[in-house]
Write an enzyme that holds these catalytic residues in place. Sequence first.
Site, PDB file in Angstrom:
ATOM      1  NE  ARG A  47      31.615 -13.332  38.461  1.00 61.15           N
ATOM      2  CZ  ARG A  47      32.753 -12.442  38.314  1.00 61.15           C
ATOM      3  NH1 ARG A  47      32.617 -11.420  39.242  1.00 61.15           N
ATOM      4  NH2 ARG A  47      33.237 -12.279  37.138  1.00 61.15           N
ATOM      5  CG  ASP A  59      39.537 -13.799  38.355  1.00 57.10           C
ATOM      6  OD1 ASP A  59      40.086 -13.116  37.660  1.00 57.10           O
ATOM      7  OD2 ASP A  59      38.477 -13.411  39.185  1.00 57.10           O
ATOM      8  N   GLY A  95      35.908  -9.335  41.807  1.00 60.48           N
ATOM      9  CA  GLY A  95      37.391  -9.301  42.077  1.00 60.48           C
ATOM     10  C   GLY A  95      37.496 -10.632  43.066  1.00 60.48           C
ATOM     11  CB  ALA A  96      39.781 -13.654  42.747  1.00 63.16           C
ATOM     12  CG  ASN A 114      43.302 -11.300  35.433  1.00 65.82           C
ATOM     13  OD1 ASN A 114      42.695 -11.712  36.382  1.00 65.82           O
ATOM     14  ND2 ASN A 114      43.849 -10.262  35.093  1.00 65.82           N
ATOM     15  CE  LYS A 115      36.787  -9.856  33.969  1.00 58.77           C
ATOM     16  NZ  LYS A 115      35.914 -10.504  33.809  1.00 58.77           N
TER      17      LYS A 115
HETATM   18  O1  MRU Z   1      35.012 -10.283  36.661  1.00 59.16           O
HETATM   19  P1  MRU Z   1      35.818  -9.668  37.893  1.00 59.16           P
HETATM   20  O2  MRU Z   1      35.756  -7.911  37.958  1.00 59.16           O
HETATM   21  O3  MRU Z   1      35.336 -10.059  39.182  1.00 59.16           O
HETATM   22  O4  MRU Z   1      37.075 -10.145  37.428  1.00 59.16           O
HETATM   23  C1  MRU Z   1      38.303  -9.465  38.505  1.00 59.16           C
HETATM   24  C2  MRU Z   1      39.676  -9.749  37.666  1.00 59.16           C
HETATM   25  O5  MRU Z   1      39.678 -10.465  36.664  1.00 59.16           O
HETATM   26  C3  MRU Z   1      40.856  -9.497  38.493  1.00 59.16           C
HETATM   27  O6  MRU Z   1      41.744  -9.330  37.881  1.00 59.16           O
HETATM   28  C4  MRU Z   1      41.094 -10.749  39.384  1.00 59.16           C
HETATM   29  O7  MRU Z   1      40.214 -11.226  40.232  1.00 59.16           O
HETATM   30  C5  MRU Z   1      41.959 -10.490  40.209  1.00 59.16           C
HETATM   31  S1  MRU Z   1      41.625  -9.568  41.452  1.00 59.16           S
HETATM   32  C6  MRU Z   1      42.927  -9.263  42.654  1.00 59.16           C
END
Ligand code: MRU
Length: 365
Positions: free
Chosen positions: A90, A247, A54-55, A257-258
Amino acid sequence: MKIKGVPYRTIWPTEDGKAIEVIDQTRLPHHFVTVRLSDAEEIADAIWRMIVRGAPLIGAAGAYGLALALREDASDEGLDAAYEMLAETRPTAINLRWALDRVSRVVRNKPRESRAQIAWEEAARICDEDVEVCRRIGQNGLKIFRDAYAKKQAAGKPGPLNVLTHCNAGWLACVDWGTALAPIYMAHDAGIPIHVWADETRPRNQGASLTAFELNSHGVSHAILADNAGGHMMQAGAVDLCIVGTDRVTANGDVANKIGTYLKALAARDNNIPFYVALPASTIDWTLDSGALIPIEERAMEEVTTMTGRLSDGHIATVHITPEGSPAANPGFDVTPARLVTAFITEAGVAPATEQGLRSLFPKS
Ligand code: MRU
């Protein structure tokens, strides 16, 4: 947020001040376990393996990583080496570099003997600020949710406010509260009837495991949707609004985003359903003016070719789901063009997904 009545953040310094402790997100939803991380290498490994993810949370973890690295080597060279090691874990979430830059800036011109302590305190400040920022995002989003529910009622439509979200942008992705999930918790706590569709979010299933775990723990009505079901649910009138985290947002309003977020935004647009993106200022990359320039993390193919889950005897197992020898591609993120985003919900307020909109919220940036 509380787990079985005990309040938790996702990251905190250990009592002896020698390490940090985090919730191991690779063990959720089946086991709630915390782990101690004692040096920058362990923190980098935890970020890469997604023990923390999570970012905003990886930003906070990276900041503590830099502080711990400075305890071992407080030279400029030590700082730069630790920065690079942590930053490359990341590449897509800009919050990681934002936090590393912030800590680097405050220590760079300080005497070496004080650097580690200054960095440690800055990391703690980043965590505290994140909690407050997410709380404000929640409050700003709550107004939108309240209006959307009132509109639904005025139109004579029965049922709760149905909200679709992708991946996990809740308190597990931040230090507390979350971004996209903060308004959901606040709406629920305010008595607004709300139901959440949590996209499963293959390949790592952050929606099915983490978002569902969060909503379940907080008592929010929800159901998990297979990733491919969202478009159908929107056509069927089962979704009133979508909200996701991000992100990285570029200066023109494009949203990384994801993986899978883009398809949900397309479906939302086709069905006239508002699509909101919740974010803190630390997720904006003012140096890029197009989402096409965002580096997209490519992860191991095993995340696609295998699935991990709990067996009926309680053991956790990883099984192969694809033919031996079939390769897989695994891009971790996609980019949703700004034109598909209804508005940004930030700690500073709500604005259109345009450069002007972002600048109106953050004029000093
Ligand atoms: O790969 P991840 O689980 O770190 O990805 C997280 C996401 O894509 C979230 O939607 C994003 O970080 C927003 S978190 C507040």
